[in-house]
Design an enzyme around this catalytic site. Structure first.
Site, PDB file in Angstrom:
ATOM      1  N   GLN A 224       0.825  -1.207   0.000  1.00 16.96           N
ATOM      2  CA  GLN A 224       0.000   0.000   0.000  1.00 16.96           C
ATOM      3  C   GLN A 224       0.860   1.258   0.000  1.00 16.96           C
ATOM      4  OE1 GLN A 224      -3.999  -0.193   2.085  1.00 16.96           O
ATOM      5  NE2 GLN A 224      -2.803  -1.473   3.450  1.00 16.96           N
ATOM      6  N   HIS A 225       1.870   1.276  -0.859  1.00 14.23           N
ATOM      7  CA  HIS A 225       2.698   2.464  -0.993  1.00 14.23           C
ATOM      8  C   HIS A 225       3.432   2.422  -2.330  1.00 14.23           C
ATOM      9  CE1 HIS A 225       5.388  -0.426   1.258  1.00 14.23           C
ATOM     10  NE2 HIS A 225       6.112  -0.190   0.163  1.00 14.23           N
ATOM     11  N   ALA A 226       4.041   3.535  -2.651  1.00 15.38           N
ATOM     12  CA  ALA A 226       4.936   3.641  -3.803  1.00 15.38           C
ATOM     13  C   ALA A 226       6.271   4.187  -3.301  1.00 15.38           C
ATOM     14  CB  ALA A 226       4.331   4.551  -4.870  1.00 15.38           C
ATOM     15  N   VAL A 271       2.015  -0.191  -5.102  1.00 11.29           N
ATOM     16  CA  VAL A 271       2.082  -1.644  -4.982  1.00 11.29           C
ATOM     17  C   VAL A 271       1.312  -2.107  -3.744  1.00 11.29           C
ATOM     18  CG1 VAL A 271       3.596  -3.642  -4.710  1.00 11.29           C
ATOM     19  CG2 VAL A 271       4.312  -1.731  -6.154  1.00 11.29           C
TER      20      VAL A 271
END
Length: 313
Positions: A224-226, A271
């Site tokens: 849950q981040h880039a 992602v």
């Protein structure tokens, strides 16, 4: 008046957008704000501290209580239920109501229940009858009671081992910009099997760090981040898991169900990984050491940064 109100609707608010339609037996209180081109169906109730964006559909039998924000292009199915007080008592009101936010483009299925203070992420889908007790990530599909993530709203079918139709195929370009699914070499003999990857060949960067993700409950999600600059190369060395990649325009899901399958994830790719089997172990090779400042954890911030990057390139 630039909006339509059925003769049997009671509309007390003067903050109703142009082109909005409010149908029979609906009641809109004075403090409510409703955007443009909305469709508010029969037997709905909208309380004072409610903000509704543009092009929102609210189907029959829905009540929107104080503390609810509905962003643009949201769909709310018939008889969906929202709450705003985690410990309700008769004639006792909290100093302020928990804020529930339905982000842009999300959908709430018929008869779903959303507990107070929850954010439904952009483009997320809440299944019919689901009971939502925790925040829902962007583009996630949740079902059941309590609601669990059962999929992601992707723009194409998941890629997996079956994507390699030809024995000699080593790479499959995905629908997401820069993301590539790799079939790594595998060597088999009587002693067992071996698979490998080499920097500058299968792995398109110098590896400076690795980490392993394991013992993840099937109902939990990771990622849950880039990243601003980090390159990653992910291999599920045991068991299987699903990875969702998002470039701000397109999303695709990858099922890593073999130790010789890997997915390359470039910078500025959102992602998420989920659906871990109990024995799953995900190894991620990274192009740099850990840097908390390289993470982008807010999806709206990611979209803005990705838009800026695309405009420059």
């Amino acid at each position: 008046m630039d909006f339509f109100a059925h003769p049997n609707a009671l509309v007390e608010s003067d903050q109703i957008g142009e082109g909005t339609r409010i149908w029979a037996f609906s009641h809109v209180l004075p403090g409510a704000r409703v955007g443009n081109d909305c469709n508010i169906c029969d037997h709905t109730f909208i309380e004072n501290d409610v903000v509704i964006g543009d092009r929102v559909t609210v189907k029959c039998g829905v009540q929107l209580w104080d503390g609810i924000t509905v962003e643009d292009d949201v769909f709310i199915g018939p008889n969906a239920t929202f709450t705003n007080d985690p410990f309700p008592r008769s004639r006792r009101h909290p100093p302020s109501f928990a804020r529930t936010v339905l982000k842009k483009g999300s959908s709430i299925g018929a008869n779903a229940t959303v507990l107070p203070g929850i954010e439904i992420g952009e483009g997320a889908m809440v299944g019919a009858g689901a009971v939502v007790t925790h925040a829902v990530p962007p583009h996630a599909i949740v079902t059941g009671n309590p609601a669990r993530i059962t999929g992601y709203a992707s723009d194409s079918d998941p890629l997996r081992a079956a994507s390699f139709q030809q024995q000699e195929a080593r790479l499959v370009d995905s629908a997401v910009r820069g993301v590539v699914l790799h079939r790594l070499p595998i060597v088999e003999d009587l002693r067992g099997s071996l698979t490998f990857g080499e920097a500058s060949r299968q792995i398109p960067f110098e590896v400076r760090r690795y980490f392993l993700v394991f013992d993840v409950s099937a109902r939990e999600i990771r990622g849950q981040h880039a990243h601003h600059t980090l390159h990653q190369f992910a291999v599920c060395v045991h068991g299987s898991c699903n990875i969702v990649a998002d470039d701000g325009r397109t999303r695709q899901e990858f099922i890593l169900d073999s130790p010789n399958l890997a997915v390359y994830l470039p910078p500025l790719t959102w992602v998420v990984h989920y659906n871990y089997t109990p024995d799953a172990a995900l190894m991620v090779l990274a192009s740099d050491h850990y840097d908390a400042g390289d993470y982008i954890r807010d999806y709206a911030e990611f979209l803005a940064l990705r838009k800026q990057y695309d405009a420059r390139s």
